[in-house]
Design a protein around this motif. Structure first.
Motif, PDB file in Angstrom:
ATOM      1  N   VAL A   1       0.865  -1.178   0.000  1.00 10.97           N
ATOM      2  CA  VAL A   1       0.000   0.000   0.000  1.00 10.97           C
ATOM      3  C   VAL A   1       0.901   1.227   0.000  1.00 10.97           C
ATOM      4  N   PRO A   2       0.874   1.991  -1.094  1.00  9.49           N
ATOM      5  CA  PRO A   2       1.753   3.166  -1.128  1.00  9.49           C
ATOM      6  C   PRO A   2       1.303   4.227  -0.139  1.00  9.49           C
ATOM      7  N   PHE A   3       2.266   4.868   0.487  1.00  8.87           N
ATOM      8  CA  PHE A   3       1.961   5.956   1.416  1.00  8.87           C
ATOM      9  C   PHE A   3       1.703   7.209   0.593  1.00  8.87           C
ATOM     10  N   VAL A   4       0.579   7.829   0.819  1.00  7.34           N
ATOM     11  CA  VAL A   4       0.240   9.062   0.115  1.00  7.34           C
ATOM     12  C   VAL A   4       0.166  10.176   1.150  1.00  7.34           C
ATOM     13  N   SER A   5       1.048  11.142   1.002  1.00 11.18           N
ATOM     14  CA  SER A   5       1.087  12.264   1.930  1.00 11.18           C
ATOM     15  C   SER A   5       0.005  13.265   1.561  1.00 11.18           C
ATOM     16  N   PRO A   6      -0.650  13.877   2.539  1.00 14.28           N
ATOM     17  CA  PRO A   6      -1.643  14.909   2.230  1.00 14.28           C
ATOM     18  C   PRO A   6      -0.989  16.194   1.708  1.00 14.28           C
ATOM     19  N   ARG A   7       0.323  16.314   1.872  1.00 13.45           N
ATOM     20  CA  ARG A   7       1.048  17.494   1.397  1.00 13.45           C
ATOM     21  C   ARG A   7       1.686  17.184   0.040  1.00 13.45           C
ATOM     22  N   PRO A   8       1.799  18.180  -0.828  1.00 12.85           N
ATOM     23  CA  PRO A   8       2.480  17.934  -2.103  1.00 12.85           C
ATOM     24  C   PRO A   8       3.967  17.659  -1.873  1.00 12.85           C
ATOM     25  N   SER A   9       4.576  16.962  -2.812  1.00 12.59           N
ATOM     26  CA  SER A   9       6.011  16.705  -2.715  1.00 12.59           C
ATOM     27  C   SER A   9       6.723  17.479  -3.810  1.00 12.59           C
ATOM     28  N   ILE A  10       7.830  18.100  -3.445  1.00 14.39           N
ATOM     29  CA  ILE A  10       8.615  18.917  -4.372  1.00 14.39           C
ATOM     30  C   ILE A  10      10.029  18.386  -4.396  1.00 14.39           C
ATOM     31  N   LEU A  11      10.528  18.147  -5.587  1.00  8.63           N
ATOM     32  CA  LEU A  11      11.904  17.708  -5.795  1.00  8.63           C
ATOM     33  C   LEU A  11      12.723  18.924  -6.207  1.00  8.63           C
ATOM     34  N   VAL A  12      13.753  19.238  -5.451  1.00  8.61           N
ATOM     35  CA  VAL A  12      14.615  20.376  -5.753  1.00  8.61           C
ATOM     36  C   VAL A  12      15.911  19.814  -6.305  1.00  8.61           C
ATOM     37  N   LEU A  13      16.211  20.144  -7.560  1.00  7.44           N
ATOM     38  CA  LEU A  13      17.363  19.567  -8.250  1.00  7.44           C
ATOM     39  C   LEU A  13      18.573  20.490  -8.300  1.00  7.44           C
ATOM     40  N   GLU A  14      18.418  21.731  -7.907  1.00  4.03           N
ATOM     41  CA  GLU A  14      19.523  22.693  -7.916  1.00  4.03           C
ATOM     42  C   GLU A  14      19.621  23.306  -6.526  1.00  4.03           C
ATOM     43  N   LYS A  15      20.833  23.667  -6.124  1.00  7.48           N
ATOM     44  CA  LYS A  15      21.010  24.269  -4.798  1.00  7.48           C
ATOM     45  C   LYS A  15      20.266  25.602  -4.745  1.00  7.48           C
ATOM     46  N   LEU A  16      19.450  25.719  -3.727  1.00  6.63           N
ATOM     47  CA  LEU A  16      18.740  26.958  -3.452  1.00  6.63           C
ATOM     48  C   LEU A  16      19.149  27.427  -2.069  1.00  6.63           C
ATOM     49  N   GLY A  17      18.917  28.679  -1.786  1.00  7.56           N
ATOM     50  CA  GLY A  17      19.209  29.197  -0.455  1.00  7.56           C
ATOM     51  C   GLY A  17      18.351  28.494   0.586  1.00  7.56           C
ATOM     52  N   GLU A  18      18.894  28.333   1.775  1.00  6.67           N
ATOM     53  CA  GLU A  18      18.182  27.634   2.846  1.00  6.67           C
ATOM     54  C   GLU A  18      16.860  28.322   3.173  1.00  6.67           C
ATOM     55  N   ALA A  19      16.817  29.646   3.069  1.00  7.21           N
ATOM     56  CA  ALA A  19      15.572  30.371   3.342  1.00  7.21           C
ATOM     57  C   ALA A  19      14.479  29.959   2.353  1.00  7.21           C
ATOM     58  N   GLY A  20      14.855  29.769   1.098  1.00  6.45           N
ATOM     59  CA  GLY A  20      13.890  29.328   0.092  1.00  6.45           C
ATOM     60  C   GLY A  20      13.401  27.918   0.352  1.00  6.45           C
ATOM     61  N   ILE A  21      14.312  27.044   0.752  1.00  6.41           N
ATOM     62  CA  ILE A  21      13.938  25.660   1.076  1.00  6.41           C
ATOM     63  C   ILE A  21      12.971  25.655   2.261  1.00  6.41           C
ATOM     64  N   GLU A  22      13.234  26.494   3.260  1.00  8.24           N
ATOM     65  CA  GLU A  22      12.361  26.553   4.435  1.00  8.24           C
ATOM     66  C   GLU A  22      10.954  27.038   4.066  1.00  8.24           C
ATOM     67  N   VAL A  23      10.862  27.973   3.131  1.00  7.80           N
ATOM     68  CA  VAL A  23       9.547  28.432   2.676  1.00  7.80           C
ATOM     69  C   VAL A  23       8.794  27.274   2.033  1.00  7.80           C
ATOM     70  N   LEU A  24       9.480  26.506   1.194  1.00  6.24           N
ATOM     71  CA  LEU A  24       8.836  25.349   0.561  1.00  6.24           C
ATOM     72  C   LEU A  24       8.388  24.323   1.593  1.00  6.24           C
ATOM     73  N   ARG A  25       9.213  24.102   2.611  1.00  4.88           N
ATOM     74  CA  ARG A  25       8.895  23.098   3.636  1.00  4.88           C
ATOM     75  C   ARG A  25       7.671  23.475   4.470  1.00  4.88           C
ATOM     76  N   GLN A  26       7.276  24.737   4.440  1.00  5.63           N
ATOM     77  CA  GLN A  26       6.103  25.149   5.202  1.00  5.63           C
ATOM     78  C   GLN A  26       4.820  24.543   4.642  1.00  5.63           C
ATOM     79  N   PHE A  27       4.816  24.232   3.333  1.00  4.71           N
ATOM     80  CA  PHE A  27       3.589  23.686   2.765  1.00  4.71           C
ATOM     81  C   PHE A  27       3.788  22.418   1.940  1.00  4.71           C
ATOM     82  N   ALA A  28       5.009  21.891   1.883  1.00  3.25           N
ATOM     83  CA  ALA A  28       5.245  20.692   1.072  1.00  3.25           C
ATOM     84  C   ALA A  28       6.362  19.844   1.664  1.00  3.25           C
ATOM     85  N   ASP A  29       6.379  18.587   1.247  1.00  4.00           N
ATOM     86  CA  ASP A  29       7.498  17.707   1.566  1.00  4.00           C
ATOM     87  C   ASP A  29       8.568  17.975   0.515  1.00  4.00           C
ATOM     88  N   VAL A  30       9.759  18.324   0.942  1.00  3.13           N
ATOM     89  CA  VAL A  30      10.821  18.737   0.024  1.00  3.13           C
ATOM     90  C   VAL A  30      11.932  17.697   0.013  1.00  3.13           C
TER      91      VAL A  30
END
Length: 145
Positions: free
Chosen positions: A13-42
């Motif tokens: 049974v696959p686990f389905v998260s209620p939050r969207p998942s985002i794959l980040v393929l390039e280095k971004l600033g930590e502040a940007g990653i933290e903003v994404l983590r507020q509403f998605a699994d990163v």
């Protein structure tokens, strides 16, 4: 009526998260990653192998890449549209950082920072050799002719 096979305890049974998942393929600033983590699994995955990339993309709702070049000139928009990928061009996303950098460079030029740095590294530092330029109530102008 649609019939389906009953789920047994042996079926995965696959686990389905209620939050969207985002794959980040390039280095971004930590502040940007933290903003994404507020509403998605990163998932930050830098430089994955082609097989790993395909596997990770298949599990995510969105992925973030930065395009090297001007605008979206190196993105295959037809293929992206075919596969339902949203391509966003954000040309002004960096404008504040670029403006701040320009001001910092002007201040460094006015204060002879590069020359003083070279002098310090060559152990020839003489503070009076570069003079002191006070920028209070002064307007700087750079002519590009």
């Amino acid at each position: 009526t649609i019939e389906s096979a009953p789920i047994t305890s042996q079926d995965p049974v696959p686990f389905v998260s209620p939050r969207p998942s985002i794959l980040v393929l390039e280095k971004l600033g930590e502040a940007g990653i933290e903003v994404l983590r507020q509403f998605a699994d990163v998932d930050c995955s830098y430089d994955p192998s082609p097989d790993d990339l395909c596997e990770r993309i298949s599990r995510c709702d969105a992925f973030i890449v930065r395009s090297a070049g001007v605008g979206i000139d190196n993105v295959d928009l037809v293929a992206a549209t075919e596969f339902g990928c949203l391509v966003v061009n954000a040309p002004t996303a960096n404008k504040v950082a670029a403006a701040e950098h320009g001001v910092a460079l002007m201040a460094a030029m006015a204060r002879n920072v590069a020359q003083a740095d070279a002098s310090m590294k060559a152990v020839l530092h003489a503070q009076s050799a570069f003079g002191i330029l006070f920028t209070l109530e002064r307007t700087e102008h750079i002519d590009y002719d």
